[in-house]
Write a protein that holds these residues in place. Structure first.
Motif, PDB file in Angstrom:
ATOM      1  N   SER A   9     107.321  38.904 -28.639  1.00  0.00           N
ATOM      2  CA  SER A   9     107.033  37.981 -27.545  1.00  0.00           C
ATOM      3  C   SER A   9     105.665  37.334 -27.738  1.00  0.00           C
ATOM      4  CB  SER A   9     107.048  38.767 -26.229  1.00  0.00           C
ATOM      5  OG  SER A   9     106.456  38.029 -25.205  1.00  0.00           O
ATOM      6  N   ASP A  10     105.504  36.165 -27.146  1.00  0.00           N
ATOM      7  CA  ASP A  10     104.194  35.505 -27.152  1.00  0.00           C
ATOM      8  C   ASP A  10     103.144  36.357 -26.453  1.00  0.00           C
ATOM      9  OD1 ASP A  10     105.205  33.345 -28.498  1.00  0.00           O
ATOM     10  OD2 ASP A  10     105.407  32.077 -26.727  1.00  0.00           O
ATOM     11  N   LEU A  11     103.585  37.268 -25.588  1.00  0.00           N
ATOM     12  CA  LEU A  11     102.651  38.126 -24.875  1.00  0.00           C
ATOM     13  C   LEU A  11     101.990  39.164 -25.786  1.00  0.00           C
ATOM     14  CD1 LEU A  11     104.628  38.684 -21.564  1.00  0.00           C
ATOM     15  CD2 LEU A  11     102.694  37.159 -21.958  1.00  0.00           C
ATOM     16  N   GLU A  12     102.416  39.240 -27.026  1.00  0.00           N
ATOM     17  CA  GLU A  12     101.812  40.163 -27.989  1.00  0.00           C
ATOM     18  C   GLU A  12     100.584  39.565 -28.673  1.00  0.00           C
ATOM     19  OE1 GLU A  12     102.668  43.417 -28.701  1.00  0.00           O
ATOM     20  OE2 GLU A  12     104.077  43.224 -27.052  1.00  0.00           O
ATOM     21  N   TYR A  13     100.359  38.286 -28.517  1.00  0.00           N
ATOM     22  CA  TYR A  13      99.265  37.646 -29.242  1.00  0.00           C
ATOM     23  C   TYR A  13      97.942  37.851 -28.507  1.00  0.00           C
ATOM     24  CZ  TYR A  13     102.842  35.678 -32.156  1.00  0.00           C
ATOM     25  OH  TYR A  13     103.891  35.550 -33.014  1.00  0.00           O
ATOM     26  N   PRO A  14      96.966  38.467 -29.174  1.00  0.00           N
ATOM     27  CA  PRO A  14      95.685  38.765 -28.536  1.00  0.00           C
ATOM     28  C   PRO A  14      94.980  37.534 -27.963  1.00  0.00           C
ATOM     29  CG  PRO A  14      95.852  39.918 -30.623  1.00  0.00           C
ATOM     30  CD  PRO A  14      97.031  38.990 -30.534  1.00  0.00           C
ATOM     31  N   GLN A  15      95.146  36.379 -28.582  1.00  0.00           N
ATOM     32  CA  GLN A  15      94.446  35.184 -28.110  1.00  0.00           C
ATOM     33  C   GLN A  15      94.858  34.823 -26.684  1.00  0.00           C
ATOM     34  OE1 GLN A  15      91.925  33.816 -29.856  1.00  0.00           O
ATOM     35  NE2 GLN A  15      91.518  32.696 -27.994  1.00  0.00           N
ATOM     36  N   LEU A  16      96.104  35.034 -26.362  1.00  0.00           N
ATOM     37  CA  LEU A  16      96.578  34.757 -25.003  1.00  0.00           C
ATOM     38  C   LEU A  16      95.811  35.594 -23.992  1.00  0.00           C
ATOM     39  CD1 LEU A  16      98.792  33.462 -23.122  1.00  0.00           C
ATOM     40  CD2 LEU A  16     100.030  35.602 -23.456  1.00  0.00           C
ATOM     41  N   TRP A  17      95.699  36.889 -24.247  1.00  0.00           N
ATOM     42  CA  TRP A  17      95.001  37.782 -23.327  1.00  0.00           C
ATOM     43  C   TRP A  17      93.501  37.507 -23.324  1.00  0.00           C
ATOM     44  CZ3 TRP A  17      98.311  39.193 -20.148  1.00  0.00           C
ATOM     45  CH2 TRP A  17      99.613  39.471 -20.544  1.00  0.00           C
ATOM     46  N   GLU A  18      92.968  37.144 -24.477  1.00  0.00           N
ATOM     47  CA  GLU A  18      91.552  36.792 -24.559  1.00  0.00           C
ATOM     48  C   GLU A  18      91.264  35.571 -23.685  1.00  0.00           C
ATOM     49  OE1 GLU A  18      87.596  36.964 -25.481  1.00  0.00           O
ATOM     50  OE2 GLU A  18      89.110  38.447 -25.982  1.00  0.00           O
ATOM     51  N   ASN A  19      92.131  34.579 -23.725  1.00  0.00           N
ATOM     52  CA  ASN A  19      91.954  33.380 -22.906  1.00  0.00           C
ATOM     53  C   ASN A  19      92.035  33.700 -21.413  1.00  0.00           C
ATOM     54  OD1 ASN A  19      91.655  31.828 -25.194  1.00  0.00           O
ATOM     55  ND2 ASN A  19      93.764  31.117 -25.207  1.00  0.00           N
ATOM     56  N   TYR A  20      93.013  34.500 -21.014  1.00  0.00           N
ATOM     57  CA  TYR A  20      93.126  34.909 -19.614  1.00  0.00           C
ATOM     58  C   TYR A  20      91.878  35.686 -19.195  1.00  0.00           C
ATOM     59  CZ  TYR A  20      98.083  33.811 -18.663  1.00  0.00           C
ATOM     60  OH  TYR A  20      99.271  33.189 -18.428  1.00  0.00           O
ATOM     61  N   SER A  21      91.426  36.585 -20.065  1.00  0.00           N
ATOM     62  CA  SER A  21      90.245  37.391 -19.754  1.00  0.00           C
ATOM     63  C   SER A  21      89.009  36.522 -19.576  1.00  0.00           C
ATOM     64  CB  SER A  21      89.999  38.431 -20.861  1.00  0.00           C
ATOM     65  OG  SER A  21      91.066  39.330 -20.923  1.00  0.00           O
ATOM     66  N   GLN A  22      88.827  35.548 -20.447  1.00  0.00           N
ATOM     67  CA  GLN A  22      87.666  34.660 -20.345  1.00  0.00           C
ATOM     68  C   GLN A  22      87.705  33.873 -19.039  1.00  0.00           C
ATOM     69  OE1 GLN A  22      87.382  32.234 -23.862  1.00  0.00           O
ATOM     70  NE2 GLN A  22      87.000  33.986 -25.170  1.00  0.00           N
ATOM     71  N   LEU A  23      88.871  33.441 -18.645  1.00  0.00           N
ATOM     72  CA  LEU A  23      89.020  32.725 -17.384  1.00  0.00           C
ATOM     73  C   LEU A  23      88.561  33.597 -16.213  1.00  0.00           C
ATOM     74  CD1 LEU A  23      90.288  30.111 -16.056  1.00  0.00           C
ATOM     75  CD2 LEU A  23      92.295  31.535 -15.709  1.00  0.00           C
ATOM     76  N   LEU A  24      88.983  34.844 -16.219  1.00  0.00           N
ATOM     77  CA  LEU A  24      88.592  35.761 -15.150  1.00  0.00           C
ATOM     78  C   LEU A  24      87.095  36.054 -15.175  1.00  0.00           C
ATOM     79  CD1 LEU A  24      91.480  38.362 -15.054  1.00  0.00           C
ATOM     80  CD2 LEU A  24      90.961  36.570 -13.416  1.00  0.00           C
ATOM     81  N   VAL A  25      86.542  36.193 -16.363  1.00  0.00           N
ATOM     82  CA  VAL A  25      85.110  36.468 -16.492  1.00  0.00           C
ATOM     83  C   VAL A  25      84.298  35.323 -15.895  1.00  0.00           C
ATOM     84  CG1 VAL A  25      83.228  36.677 -18.170  1.00  0.00           C
ATOM     85  CG2 VAL A  25      85.275  38.077 -18.419  1.00  0.00           C
ATOM     86  N   HIS A  26      84.711  34.098 -16.121  1.00  0.00           N
ATOM     87  CA  HIS A  26      83.997  32.948 -15.554  1.00  0.00           C
ATOM     88  C   HIS A  26      84.123  32.911 -14.029  1.00  0.00           C
ATOM     89  CE1 HIS A  26      82.715  31.242 -19.294  1.00  0.00           C
ATOM     90  NE2 HIS A  26      83.947  31.273 -19.759  1.00  0.00           N
TER      91      HIS A  26
END
Length: 96
Positions: A9-26
């Motif tokens: 699944s696309d949900l396995e790609y670390p970049q996706l989670w990294e992007n979501y995480s960065q959004l939350l951090v901001h």
């Protein structure tokens, strides 16, 4: 014939989670900045809080199937937990 390999699944790609995480951090930094500078509770602070509550967090019911996916998803989960803690603190400080 070897069994068909399960499609990742696309949900396995670390970049996706990294992007979501960065959004939350901001989003979290915005809240922390208001608290750090002791900005008075006024309509703009209430609007910021209301906006964050309205945006909410995505509910993702997914179990990672690869080690990279598990690691990335755990980092995202940690970011969600941190953000949630700060949002609760923000609500308590400004007594909304």
């Amino acid at each position: 014939m070897v069994g068909k390999e399960e499609e990742i699944s696309d949900l396995e790609y670390p970049q996706l989670w990294e992007n979501y995480s960065q959004l939350l951090v901001h989003r979290q930094r915005m809240l922390q900045s208001a608290m750090a500078f002791y900005i008075k509770s006024d309509p703009s602070i209430k609007a910021l809080f209301d906006c964050e509550v309205h945006l909410g967090l995505p509910y993702i019911n997914y179990t990672a199937k690869t080690e990279k996916g598990e690691t990335a998803f755990k980092k995202y989960t940690d970011a969600v937990n941190s953000y949630t803690t700060i949002l609760k603190r923000f609500k308590d400080i400004y007594d909304f």
